[in-house]
Scaffold this motif. Structure first.
Motif, mmCIF file in Angstrom:
data_model
loop_
_atom_site.group_PDB
_atom_site.id
_atom_site.type_symbol
_atom_site.label_atom_id
_atom_site.label_comp_id
_atom_site.label_asym_id
_atom_site.label_seq_id
_atom_site.Cartn_x
_atom_site.Cartn_y
_atom_site.Cartn_z
ATOM 1 N N ALA A 73 0.882 -1.168 0.000
ATOM 2 C CA ALA A 73 0.000 0.000 0.000
ATOM 3 C C ALA A 73 0.917 1.215 0.000
ATOM 4 C CB ALA A 73 -0.906 -0.010 1.219
ATOM 5 N N LYS A 123 -2.078 7.759 7.279
ATOM 6 C CA LYS A 123 -3.046 7.241 6.302
ATOM 7 C C LYS A 123 -2.912 5.731 6.150
ATOM 8 C CE LYS A 123 -3.655 11.342 3.447
ATOM 9 N NZ LYS A 123 -4.372 11.616 2.215
ATOM 10 N N TYR A 128 -5.457 2.563 7.085
ATOM 11 C CA TYR A 128 -5.836 1.556 6.087
ATOM 12 C C TYR A 128 -5.678 0.143 6.655
ATOM 13 C CZ TYR A 128 -5.164 -1.646 2.166
ATOM 14 O OH TYR A 128 -5.209 -2.731 1.327
ATOM 15 N N SER A 187 -9.645 0.940 7.879
ATOM 16 C CA SER A 187 -10.258 1.923 6.970
ATOM 17 C C SER A 187 -10.083 1.442 5.531
ATOM 18 C CB SER A 187 -9.629 3.302 7.161
ATOM 19 O OG SER A 187 -9.999 3.842 8.392
ATOM 20 N N ASN A 188 -10.829 0.381 5.230
ATOM 21 C CA ASN A 188 -10.815 -0.196 3.894
ATOM 22 C C ASN A 188 -12.231 -0.695 3.607
ATOM 23 O OD1 ASN A 188 -10.859 -3.058 4.982
ATOM 24 N ND2 ASN A 188 -8.850 -2.395 5.742
ATOM 25 N N PRO A 213 -8.589 0.160 -0.382
ATOM 26 C CA PRO A 213 -8.603 1.330 0.508
ATOM 27 C C PRO A 213 -9.846 2.193 0.289
ATOM 28 C CG PRO A 213 -6.531 1.199 -0.709
ATOM 29 C CD PRO A 213 -7.460 0.193 -1.310
ATOM 30 N N ASP A 238 -9.619 5.396 1.322
ATOM 31 C CA ASP A 238 -8.925 6.654 1.037
ATOM 32 C C ASP A 238 -8.386 6.561 -0.386
ATOM 33 O OD1 ASP A 238 -6.979 8.685 0.730
ATOM 34 O OD2 ASP A 238 -6.453 8.632 2.857
ATOM 35 N N ILE A 242 -4.587 6.334 -1.483
ATOM 36 C CA ILE A 242 -3.800 5.121 -1.246
ATOM 37 C C ILE A 242 -3.966 4.183 -2.434
ATOM 38 C CG2 ILE A 242 -3.511 3.079 0.214
ATOM 39 C CD1 ILE A 242 -4.545 4.777 2.563
#
Length: 193
Positions: free
Chosen positions: A42, A61, A65, A69-70, A115, A117, A120
């Protein structure tokens, strides 16, 4: 956020597998030559900010992940080290902006969670060989530059490595005050096949 904290404090950290090819000591300075196998990573690029600020933002960040946070909402666990690509700047410092990477944990190498975000990316990276030296403490830009310079000096002019950048490898969460492990990696240039 809780997943990220749980991973950092209580989870086991998977160390990126490598093979040590050689070790050398010159005076009181030592380094290793290591080979890392291909894997999925990542990555996030942070630009327009000083090195330390950009590094911190990128690391956070990626920790979010792997902490959940995925799209699958899964806490994958932590791998180490987190690497930061630093580009040499003028006047002995580093250029603003960095590329921060973390190896996807082995359990998720085949199908990494996507991800949430959008900054990423997850991508395959070929294997590589590095010249590596280590040091302790909370590392800042000046520390990375100093230890990279020491490694370059120990290798001499004849060593084949990428001179325009180096990798800053951090193994520990920020809340670990003692026994910290930091490494500078110079990526070896392989001869053409």
């Amino acid at each position: 956020m809780f997943g990220m904290i749980r991973n950092s404090l209580f989870g086991g950290t998977e160390i990126r597998p490598c093979q040590t090819l050689s070790s050398e000591t010159k005076g009181d300075f030592s380094y290793e030559v290591r080979k890392y196998e291909p894997a999925k990573y990542a990555s996030v690029t942070v630009t327009g900010k000083p090195f330390d600020e950009a590094s911190g933002e990128g690391v956070l960040k990626l920790l979010k992940y792997v902490g959940g946070s995925n799209e699958q909402g899964v806490g994958m666990g932590m791998t180490a080290p987190v690497t930061i690509r630093a580009h040499r700047g003028d006047q002995g410092g580093l250029q603003p902006g960095v590329l921060v990477q973390i190896r996807i944990p082995s359990k998720y190498q085949e199908e990494p969670p996507r991800p949430t975000d959008q900054s990423i990316t997850v991508q395959h990276q070929e294997g590589f060989t590095v010249y590596s030296t280590h040091f302790g403490g909370y590392a800042k830009e000046a520390d990375w530059v100093e230890h990279a310079g020491n490694l370059c000096a120990a290798l001499g002019e004849q060593a084949a490595y990428h001179r325009e950048h180096f990798l800053c490898a951090g193994y520990d969460p920020p809340m670990k005050p003692l026994g910290r492990r930091n490494e500078v990696w110079l990526v070896r240039q392989e001869p053409p096949e």
